[in-house]
Design a protein around this motif. Structure first.
Motif, PDB file in Angstrom:
ATOM      1  N   UNK A  66      42.664  42.987  38.415  1.00  0.00           N
ATOM      2  CA  UNK A  66      43.840  42.115  38.398  1.00  0.00           C
ATOM      3  C   UNK A  66      43.802  41.176  37.196  1.00  0.00           C
ATOM      4  N   UNK A  67      42.637  40.576  36.948  1.00  0.00           N
ATOM      5  CA  UNK A  67      42.511  39.653  35.820  1.00  0.00           C
ATOM      6  C   UNK A  67      42.736  40.356  34.492  1.00  0.00           C
ATOM      7  N   UNK A  68      42.193  41.558  34.333  1.00  0.00           N
ATOM      8  CA  UNK A  68      42.365  42.306  33.086  1.00  0.00           C
ATOM      9  C   UNK A  68      43.830  42.657  32.846  1.00  0.00           C
ATOM     10  N   UNK A  69      44.500  43.097  33.909  1.00  0.00           N
ATOM     11  CA  UNK A  69      45.923  43.426  33.750  1.00  0.00           C
ATOM     12  C   UNK A  69      46.733  42.204  33.340  1.00  0.00           C
ATOM     13  N   UNK A  70      46.467  41.067  33.990  1.00  0.00           N
ATOM     14  CA  UNK A  70      47.230  39.857  33.699  1.00  0.00           C
ATOM     15  C   UNK A  70      46.900  39.294  32.326  1.00  0.00           C
ATOM     16  N   UNK A  71      45.642  39.416  31.888  1.00  0.00           N
ATOM     17  CA  UNK A  71      45.281  38.993  30.527  1.00  0.00           C
ATOM     18  C   UNK A  71      46.048  39.823  29.505  1.00  0.00           C
ATOM     19  N   UNK A  72      46.225  41.116  29.797  1.00  0.00           N
ATOM     20  CA  UNK A  72      46.987  41.975  28.896  1.00  0.00           C
ATOM     21  C   UNK A  72      48.435  41.565  28.800  1.00  0.00           C
ATOM     22  N   UNK A  73      48.998  41.117  29.913  1.00  0.00           N
ATOM     23  CA  UNK A  73      50.404  40.695  29.935  1.00  0.00           C
ATOM     24  C   UNK A  73      50.585  39.287  29.373  1.00  0.00           C
ATOM     25  N   UNK A  74      49.603  38.416  29.635  1.00  0.00           N
ATOM     26  CA  UNK A  74      49.712  37.001  29.229  1.00  0.00           C
ATOM     27  C   UNK A  74      48.390  36.571  28.593  1.00  0.00           C
ATOM     28  N   UNK A  75      48.158  36.944  27.334  1.00  0.00           N
ATOM     29  CA  UNK A  75      46.858  36.692  26.699  1.00  0.00           C
ATOM     30  C   UNK A  75      46.482  35.221  26.575  1.00  0.00           C
ATOM     31  N   UNK A  76      47.451  34.323  26.602  1.00  0.00           N
ATOM     32  CA  UNK A  76      47.157  32.892  26.453  1.00  0.00           C
ATOM     33  C   UNK A  76      47.023  32.167  27.790  1.00  0.00           C
ATOM     34  N   UNK A  77      47.193  32.900  28.886  1.00  0.00           N
ATOM     35  CA  UNK A  77      47.111  32.277  30.205  1.00  0.00           C
ATOM     36  C   UNK A  77      45.647  32.120  30.625  1.00  0.00           C
ATOM     37  N   UNK A  78      45.296  30.926  31.081  1.00  0.00           N
ATOM     38  CA  UNK A  78      43.943  30.677  31.598  1.00  0.00           C
ATOM     39  C   UNK A  78      43.846  31.230  33.017  1.00  0.00           C
ATOM     40  N   UNK A  79      42.935  32.177  33.230  1.00  0.00           N
ATOM     41  CA  UNK A  79      42.797  32.845  34.527  1.00  0.00           C
ATOM     42  C   UNK A  79      41.364  32.698  35.015  1.00  0.00           C
ATOM     43  N   UNK A  80      41.212  32.242  36.264  1.00  0.00           N
ATOM     44  CA  UNK A  80      39.893  32.185  36.895  1.00  0.00           C
ATOM     45  C   UNK A  80      39.939  33.006  38.178  1.00  0.00           C
ATOM     46  N   UNK A  81      38.764  33.440  38.635  1.00  0.00           N
ATOM     47  CA  UNK A  81      38.693  34.233  39.857  1.00  0.00           C
ATOM     48  C   UNK A  81      37.683  33.619  40.811  1.00  0.00           C
ATOM     49  N   UNK A  82      37.952  33.815  42.119  1.00  0.00           N
ATOM     50  CA  UNK A  82      37.021  33.344  43.137  1.00  0.00           C
ATOM     51  C   UNK A  82      36.956  34.366  44.262  1.00  0.00           C
ATOM     52  N   UNK A  83      35.747  34.729  44.673  1.00  0.00           N
ATOM     53  CA  UNK A  83      35.537  35.632  45.794  1.00  0.00           C
ATOM     54  C   UNK A  83      34.814  34.852  46.887  1.00  0.00           C
ATOM     55  N   UNK A  84      35.426  34.749  48.061  1.00  0.00           N
ATOM     56  CA  UNK A  84      34.903  33.913  49.133  1.00  0.00           C
ATOM     57  C   UNK A  84      34.581  34.746  50.363  1.00  0.00           C
ATOM     58  N   UNK A  85      33.597  34.308  51.128  1.00  0.00           N
ATOM     59  CA  UNK A  85      33.282  34.933  52.409  1.00  0.00           C
ATOM     60  C   UNK A  85      33.803  34.023  53.507  1.00  0.00           C
ATOM     61  N   UNK A  86      34.950  34.374  54.039  1.00  0.00           N
ATOM     62  CA  UNK A  86      35.601  33.562  55.065  1.00  0.00           C
ATOM     63  C   UNK A  86      36.806  34.335  55.579  1.00  0.00           C
ATOM     64  N   UNK A  87      37.377  33.869  56.656  1.00  0.00           N
ATOM     65  CA  UNK A  87      38.614  34.476  57.132  1.00  0.00           C
ATOM     66  C   UNK A  87      39.687  34.267  56.063  1.00  0.00           C
ATOM     67  N   UNK A  88      40.389  35.324  55.679  1.00  0.00           N
ATOM     68  CA  UNK A  88      41.325  35.225  54.550  1.00  0.00           C
ATOM     69  C   UNK A  88      42.328  34.077  54.668  1.00  0.00           C
ATOM     70  N   UNK A  89      42.935  33.900  55.833  1.00  0.00           N
ATOM     71  CA  UNK A  89      43.938  32.839  55.978  1.00  0.00           C
ATOM     72  C   UNK A  89      43.328  31.466  55.738  1.00  0.00           C
ATOM     73  N   UNK A  90      42.141  31.232  56.313  1.00  0.00           N
ATOM     74  CA  UNK A  90      41.474  29.937  56.139  1.00  0.00           C
ATOM     75  C   UNK A  90      41.060  29.727  54.685  1.00  0.00           C
ATOM     76  N   UNK A  91      40.541  30.791  54.059  1.00  0.00           N
ATOM     77  CA  UNK A  91      40.108  30.683  52.661  1.00  0.00           C
ATOM     78  C   UNK A  91      41.288  30.413  51.739  1.00  0.00           C
ATOM     79  N   UNK A  92      42.382  31.135  51.934  1.00  0.00           N
ATOM     80  CA  UNK A  92      43.553  30.955  51.088  1.00  0.00           C
ATOM     81  C   UNK A  92      44.157  29.560  51.274  1.00  0.00           C
ATOM     82  N   UNK A  93      44.194  29.100  52.517  1.00  0.00           N
ATOM     83  CA  UNK A  93      44.723  27.754  52.773  1.00  0.00           C
ATOM     84  C   UNK A  93      43.859  26.693  52.112  1.00  0.00           C
ATOM     85  N   UNK A  94      42.540  26.857  52.176  1.00  0.00           N
ATOM     86  CA  UNK A  94      41.629  25.900  51.533  1.00  0.00           C
ATOM     87  C   UNK A  94      41.799  25.917  50.022  1.00  0.00           C
TER      88      UNK A  94
END
Length: 230
Positions: A66-94
């Motif tokens: 996902x990050x590689x595709x978006x960097x290709x579309x928007x090379x100047x956009x600052x993109x960070x990634x996070x992988x969390x171990x938690x229930x998805x709804x709770x993690x996304x809300x946090x």
């Protein structure tokens, strides 16, 4: 500090559409984009034999692609990634707590106008005060190819432990869209055996047999094995 845009990513076509929309919105707002993937461990029993290392590898791959595709579309956009171990709804809300916007994917209703809002999206909307945008994935051939690639990766990961356990067994697999029963009946031509599963569940009217197993039992050209599972 400027608020960023957060988007949930899980490798599905819906999340990829959401990530593209979120990236465009982040560019318009001139803020960073954060890609978030949450793994609820242990996984549902529907993924037998899939270990934690396989899941982590798949999650990293989903975020990286996902990050590689978006960097290709928007090379100047600052993109960070996070992988969390938690229930998805709770993690996304946090993760949305310090964001200006949370973006999630949602399935379209075929040719109809509307959404199928999954349980994770519903729970996340309820759990956060941050504005949430649900992005519908387009209904087009590109979407079908995206679905095929996503499901193929998932099948590869599910089969990996069994490849290690039975290295001498030659395995091939196909991903298709449409009726599973119909495709299995067609594939039974020339096969030595067709294997289908059925859930062990009972109703007041007795044992229930799913539509796929029912179709294969009645129409397959080869012997059929039905394997019960919980």
């Amino acid at each position: 500090m400027k608020s960023h845009v957060t988007v949930g990513v899980d490798g599905s076509p819906e999340s990829r559409a959401a990530a593209r929309w979120a990236a465009q919105e982040a560019v318009l707002r001139q803020v960073p984009l954060r890609l978030v993937h949450a793994v609820d461990w242990p996984l549902d029993p529907v993924f037998p034999g899939l270990g934690r290392q396989d899941v982590d590898r798949w999650a990293d791959q989903a975020l990286t692609e996902a990050a590689q595709e978006l960097h290709g579309r928007h090379p100047n956009l600052e993109i960070t990634t996070r992988c969390l171990t938690a229930r998805p709804a709770a993690a996304l809300a946090a993760e949305a707590a310090d964001a200006g916007l949370l973006v999630l994917g949602s399935r379209g209703l075929g040719g109809l106008v509307g959404f199928i809002v999954g349980s994770v999206a519903t729970a996340t909307v309820v759990a956060t005060d941050t504005p949430v945008v649900l992005v519908r994935v387009a209904d087009d051939p590109d979407n079908e190819r995206d679905i095929g690639r996503s499901v193929t990766r998932m099948v590869d990961d599910m089969l990996l432990p069994w490849h290690h356990k039975f290295p001498d067994v030659n395995v091939s697999h196909n991903v298709f869209m449409g009726s599973a029963g119909e495709h299995l009946v067609r594939a039974s031509q020339g096969a030595g055996l067709v294997v289908v599963g059925r859930h062990v569940r009972r109703s007041p009217l007795g044992v229930h047999l799913g539509s796929v197993a029912h179709a294969v039992l009645h129409h397959a050209a080869a012997p059929v094995a039905v394997i019960a599972h919980g």
